[in-house]
Design a protein around this motif. Sequence first.
Motif, PDB file in Angstrom:
ATOM      1  N   GLN A  20       0.834  -1.206   0.000  1.00  0.00           N
ATOM      2  CA  GLN A  20       0.000   0.000   0.000  1.00  0.00           C
ATOM      3  C   GLN A  20       0.873   1.261   0.000  1.00  0.00           C
ATOM      4  O   GLN A  20       0.595   2.214  -0.721  1.00  0.00           O
ATOM      5  CB  GLN A  20      -0.925   0.019   1.228  1.00  0.00           C
ATOM      6  N   LEU A  23       2.286   1.766  -3.451  1.00  0.00           N
ATOM      7  CA  LEU A  23       1.262   2.291  -4.364  1.00  0.00           C
ATOM      8  C   LEU A  23       1.064   3.796  -4.151  1.00  0.00           C
ATOM      9  O   LEU A  23       1.006   4.572  -5.098  1.00  0.00           O
ATOM     10  CB  LEU A  23      -0.072   1.573  -4.157  1.00  0.00           C
ATOM     11  N   TYR A  29      -0.835   8.738  -8.100  1.00  0.00           N
ATOM     12  CA  TYR A  29      -1.740   7.935  -7.268  1.00  0.00           C
ATOM     13  C   TYR A  29      -2.954   8.750  -6.842  1.00  0.00           C
ATOM     14  O   TYR A  29      -2.835   9.880  -6.368  1.00  0.00           O
ATOM     15  CB  TYR A  29      -0.997   7.434  -6.027  1.00  0.00           C
ATOM     16  N   VAL A  32      -6.911   3.349  -4.409  1.00  0.00           N
ATOM     17  CA  VAL A  32      -6.855   1.929  -4.752  1.00  0.00           C
ATOM     18  C   VAL A  32      -8.000   1.217  -4.049  1.00  0.00           C
ATOM     19  O   VAL A  32      -8.378   1.579  -2.943  1.00  0.00           O
ATOM     20  CB  VAL A  32      -5.488   1.301  -4.392  1.00  0.00           C
ATOM     21  N   LEU A  41      -6.409   0.161  -9.280  1.00  0.00           N
ATOM     22  CA  LEU A  41      -5.605   1.351  -9.002  1.00  0.00           C
ATOM     23  C   LEU A  41      -6.144   2.521  -9.805  1.00  0.00           C
ATOM     24  O   LEU A  41      -6.318   2.420 -11.021  1.00  0.00           O
ATOM     25  CB  LEU A  41      -4.145   1.088  -9.382  1.00  0.00           C
TER      26      LEU A  41
END
Length: 89
Positions: A20, A23, A29, A32, A41
């Motif tokens: 996590q 990500l 980002y 997610v 994602l």
Amino acid sequence: MKILFKSPEFTQSKNNAGFQQDLEAIGAYKGVEMMTTHYLLELDNTLLDVSTIKQLFVLFEQWNIDPSPLESFVQYVEAQAQQNSGTTH
């Protein structure tokens, strides 16, 4: 933009929390969602660039995730590389 990919296999040294964090470190980002055996994602289209795509490929390699969901980005990266090399001459 959303990318659906298979969840990596977690071990004691490579756990969900670490994944996590990796990500969330991706430049574009946005979020997610865990979907049983897959992740969805979400990336911010306005921040998506070649560096973000390279981050995704590295992340997938580090976590041993099948990179096929990223294949559509290969042409984009190659086109950007050609465009950048054409502007430096």
